[in-house]
Design an enzyme around this catalytic site. Sequence first.
Site, PDB file in Angstrom:
ATOM      1  N   HIS A 169       0.891  -1.211   0.064  1.00 16.54           N
ATOM      2  CA  HIS A 169       0.051  -0.156   0.066  1.00 16.54           C
ATOM      3  C   HIS A 169       0.838   1.379  -0.147  1.00 16.54           C
ATOM      4  O   HIS A 169       0.468   2.239  -0.700  1.00 16.54           O
ATOM      5  CB  HIS A 169      -0.994  -0.041   1.258  1.00 16.54           C
ATOM      6  CG  HIS A 169      -2.286  -0.813   1.135  1.00 16.54           C
ATOM      7  ND1 HIS A 169      -3.336  -0.124   0.720  1.00 16.54           N
ATOM      8  CD2 HIS A 169      -2.552  -1.959   0.924  1.00 16.54           C
ATOM      9  CE1 HIS A 169      -4.371  -0.953   0.756  1.00 16.54           C
ATOM     10  NE2 HIS A 169      -3.702  -2.079   0.589  1.00 16.54           N
ATOM     11  N   ASP A 170       1.987   1.359   0.657  1.00 20.25           N
ATOM     12  CA  ASP A 170       2.835   2.345   0.875  1.00 20.25           C
ATOM     13  C   ASP A 170       3.289   2.741  -0.440  1.00 20.25           C
ATOM     14  O   ASP A 170       3.270   3.784  -1.111  1.00 20.25           O
ATOM     15  CB  ASP A 170       3.959   2.227   1.894  1.00 20.25           C
ATOM     16  CG  ASP A 170       4.790   3.343   1.992  1.00 20.25           C
ATOM     17  OD1 ASP A 170       4.157   4.602   2.318  1.00 20.25           O
ATOM     18  OD2 ASP A 170       5.919   3.191   1.950  1.00 20.25           O
ATOM     19  N   VAL A 223       0.987   4.106  -3.475  1.00 19.02           N
ATOM     20  CA  VAL A 223       0.193   5.363  -3.184  1.00 19.02           C
ATOM     21  C   VAL A 223       1.061   6.544  -3.707  1.00 19.02           C
ATOM     22  O   VAL A 223       0.905   7.182  -4.564  1.00 19.02           O
ATOM     23  CB  VAL A 223      -0.381   5.398  -2.211  1.00 19.02           C
ATOM     24  CG1 VAL A 223      -1.232   6.790  -1.903  1.00 19.02           C
ATOM     25  CG2 VAL A 223      -1.412   4.481  -1.759  1.00 19.02           C
ATOM     26  N   GLY A 235       4.638   6.290  -3.490  1.00 18.85           N
ATOM     27  CA  GLY A 235       5.809   5.858  -3.636  1.00 18.85           C
ATOM     28  C   GLY A 235       6.356   5.168  -2.189  1.00 18.85           C
ATOM     29  O   GLY A 235       5.530   5.478  -1.195  1.00 18.85           O
ATOM     30  N   ASP A 269       7.580   5.725   0.441  1.00 21.66           N
ATOM     31  CA  ASP A 269       8.059   6.678   1.373  1.00 21.66           C
ATOM     32  C   ASP A 269       7.392   6.810   2.945  1.00 21.66           C
ATOM     33  O   ASP A 269       7.686   7.848   3.529  1.00 21.66           O
ATOM     34  CB  ASP A 269       7.851   8.004   0.767  1.00 21.66           C
ATOM     35  CG  ASP A 269       6.293   8.417   0.604  1.00 21.66           C
ATOM     36  OD1 ASP A 269       5.519   7.346   0.952  1.00 21.66           O
ATOM     37  OD2 ASP A 269       5.792   9.554   0.435  1.00 21.66           O
ATOM     38  N   SER A 286       4.409   7.087   3.754  1.00 28.56           N
ATOM     39  CA  SER A 286       3.369   7.976   3.911  1.00 28.56           C
ATOM     40  C   SER A 286       2.232   7.234   4.613  1.00 28.56           C
ATOM     41  O   SER A 286       1.331   7.736   5.257  1.00 28.56           O
ATOM     42  CB  SER A 286       2.912   8.580   2.589  1.00 28.56           C
ATOM     43  OG  SER A 286       2.644   7.705   1.480  1.00 28.56           O
ATOM     44  N   GLU A 289      -3.385   8.935   4.859  1.00 32.41           N
ATOM     45  CA  GLU A 289      -3.976   7.659   3.990  1.00 32.41           C
ATOM     46  C   GLU A 289      -4.416   6.590   4.863  1.00 32.41           C
ATOM     47  O   GLU A 289      -5.415   5.842   4.607  1.00 32.41           O
ATOM     48  CB  GLU A 289      -2.570   6.965   3.341  1.00 32.41           C
ATOM     49  CG  GLU A 289      -1.949   7.885   2.184  1.00 32.41           C
ATOM     50  CD  GLU A 289      -0.808   7.136   1.850  1.00 32.41           C
ATOM     51  OE1 GLU A 289      -0.338   6.163   1.759  1.00 32.41           O
ATOM     52  OE2 GLU A 289       0.209   8.307   1.335  1.00 32.41           O
ATOM     53  N   PRO A 349      -4.737  -0.866  -7.013  1.00 30.19           N
ATOM     54  CA  PRO A 349      -5.478  -1.888  -7.827  1.00 30.19           C
ATOM     55  C   PRO A 349      -6.761  -2.464  -6.891  1.00 30.19           C
ATOM     56  O   PRO A 349      -6.553  -2.806  -5.791  1.00 30.19           O
ATOM     57  CB  PRO A 349      -4.429  -2.925  -8.232  1.00 30.19           C
ATOM     58  CG  PRO A 349      -3.341  -2.813  -7.393  1.00 30.19           C
ATOM     59  CD  PRO A 349      -3.274  -1.359  -6.665  1.00 30.19           C
ATOM     60  N   HIS A 361      -1.672 -13.144  -1.805  1.00 31.14           N
ATOM     61  CA  HIS A 361      -2.828 -13.451  -1.460  1.00 31.14           C
ATOM     62  C   HIS A 361      -2.971 -14.865  -0.805  1.00 31.14           C
ATOM     63  O   HIS A 361      -4.049 -15.402  -0.596  1.00 31.14           O
ATOM     64  CB  HIS A 361      -3.923 -13.069  -2.827  1.00 31.14           C
ATOM     65  CG  HIS A 361      -4.061 -11.851  -2.958  1.00 31.14           C
ATOM     66  ND1 HIS A 361      -5.143 -11.319  -3.879  1.00 31.14           N
ATOM     67  CD2 HIS A 361      -3.659 -10.584  -2.161  1.00 31.14           C
ATOM     68  CE1 HIS A 361      -4.987  -9.987  -3.963  1.00 31.14           C
ATOM     69  NE2 HIS A 361      -4.358  -9.568  -3.094  1.00 31.14           N
TER      70      HIS A 361
END
EC number: 1.11.1.7
Length: 311
Positions: A56-57, A60, A62, A64, A66, A79, A150, A180
């Site tokens: 996820h990081d 979104v 890159g 970083d 966030s 986020e 995605p 998954h």
Amino acid sequence: MAVAAAALSTASGGALQYNFYGSSCPKAEEAVRNATVKIISGNPTMAAALVRLFFHDCFVRGCDASILLDQSNSNPQPEKLAIPLRGYDAVNTIKAAVEAVCPGVVSCADILAFAARDSTMVSGGFTFPMLGGRRDGLASDLNDIFGSLPAPSMQAQQLISSFKAKGLSADDLVALSGAHSFGITHCAFVTPRLYPAVDPTLNATYAAALENVCPQGGAGGTVLNNNNVTGPNVLSNQYYKNLGTREVLFTSDQTLTSSDATFNMVKDNAANPVAWMARFAGAMVRMGGIQVLTGTQGEIRKVCGATNSGS
């Protein structure tokens, strides 16, 4: 060794380097590994959570860190408010372990990347070198999520395009989808394939079992993952075998068999677990190079949930 060599030969990270902290903090990766192993030993579900946080990081803004920022004046809608993810406390624990060894040296972005790699080691039984040198970003905005990640409802070509926008290939898409095979999901992501009518691409017996777990109009609890053989906390190529029997949870899973560009790789990953491990390792490293901050960009956060200014 084969997996490590494959990752090394296919990685492209620009200013990122292997053994980035070899001089500035020689025990950095060891500290991350020890803390990560301890966390997963106490709660095996955290391995999948840490890999998902890393994904996820990177997708979104890159890689970083966030995704780790808490709400603040400068980041009023970070986020993490948009999607319920697990693992934040675990990352803070790992960060504290690294800070105890060498304060102010190792970024949260690198800690997340190393922890995802070490989660693979614990739950998948293989490891690989991970590039370092990422810096931490100063901003986090939940609006950046929309259009970046995605979705479980996407079809093959949409997924391929989503990964291509991040510099990743269809092979990377298929290899990383193997994640998954472990972790859990919420019924809300599964019920669109069950109601009002069962998705015809879903195995009928498997669909009936899912309906018992996620009844129509139910409260929406959690459902086990795609790995119905080796267990929910094992990262393995069983996922690709389940694709063949149509026993996977999401549209974005089953659609990998609908395109020649992805189906051939699905079959190969199902038949060759070591080859899949190498592909997964290489894809993790490449994903870890998405839009990174390096050099003097960003900062090295003192804590992962806030910028150093604290604003």
